[in-house]
Enzyme design. Structure first.
Site, PDB file in Angstrom:
ATOM      1  N   ARG A 171      -4.431  -0.197  -0.629  1.00  0.00           N
ATOM      2  CA  ARG A 171      -5.533  -0.257   0.338  1.00  0.00           C
ATOM      3  C   ARG A 171      -6.602   0.764  -0.013  1.00  0.00           C
ATOM      4  NH1 ARG A 171      -7.765   3.656   3.534  1.00  0.00           N
ATOM      5  NH2 ARG A 171      -8.732   2.826   5.377  1.00  0.00           N
ATOM      6  N   HIS A 204     -11.954   2.070  -1.525  1.00  0.00           N
ATOM      7  CA  HIS A 204     -12.819   3.065  -2.149  1.00  0.00           C
ATOM      8  C   HIS A 204     -13.268   2.678  -3.547  1.00  0.00           C
ATOM      9  CE1 HIS A 204     -12.214   5.638   1.270  1.00  0.00           C
ATOM     10  NE2 HIS A 204     -10.917   5.515   1.141  1.00  0.00           N
TER      11      HIS A 204
END
Length: 113
Positions: A79, A84
């Site tokens: 995740r 990011h």
């Protein structure tokens, strides 16, 4: 939902299962090349992978410890990488997660309830 009321952890497992099943449904019948070129399907799949990790973050530590068959750290790390965009997304790794890890994750999540 009010701030004083916490959501039960089991609902996060249900969410994780639902998001994982969506990943499988969205990619059904695709090969890696078609998936990467699919636009909306690619984006929707990545979003659901992110959501699996987000839900996992909300499962209490003691529940995670009691269910070591679920790869919590890998799910949350995936995740983080997707959200990011650390150094881009490796398409081979992503496809492997979809094809190999997500079907197994659905199975262990259903068994963990």
């Amino acid at each position: 939902m009010s701030e004083g009321r916490q959501r039960q952890w089991r609902f996060y497992l249900d969410d994780m299962t639902e998001f994982a099943e969506k990943v499988l449904a969205y990619t059904d019948g695709l090969d890696q090349e078609s998936f990467v070129a699919s636009g909306i399907t690619y984006d929707a799949t990545l979003r659901n992978l992110e959501l699996i990790g987000e839900a996992a973050r909300h499962v209490p530590h003691e529940i995670r410890t009691d269910r070591p068959q679920i790869p919590w750290r890998m799910i949350i790390a995936t995740r983080n990488r997707l959200i990011h965009g650390y150094l881009g997304i490796d398409q081979d790794t992503l496809w492997s997660i979809i094809q190999d890890d997500i079907p197994e994750l659905v199975r262990v999540l259903k068994d963990a309830k």
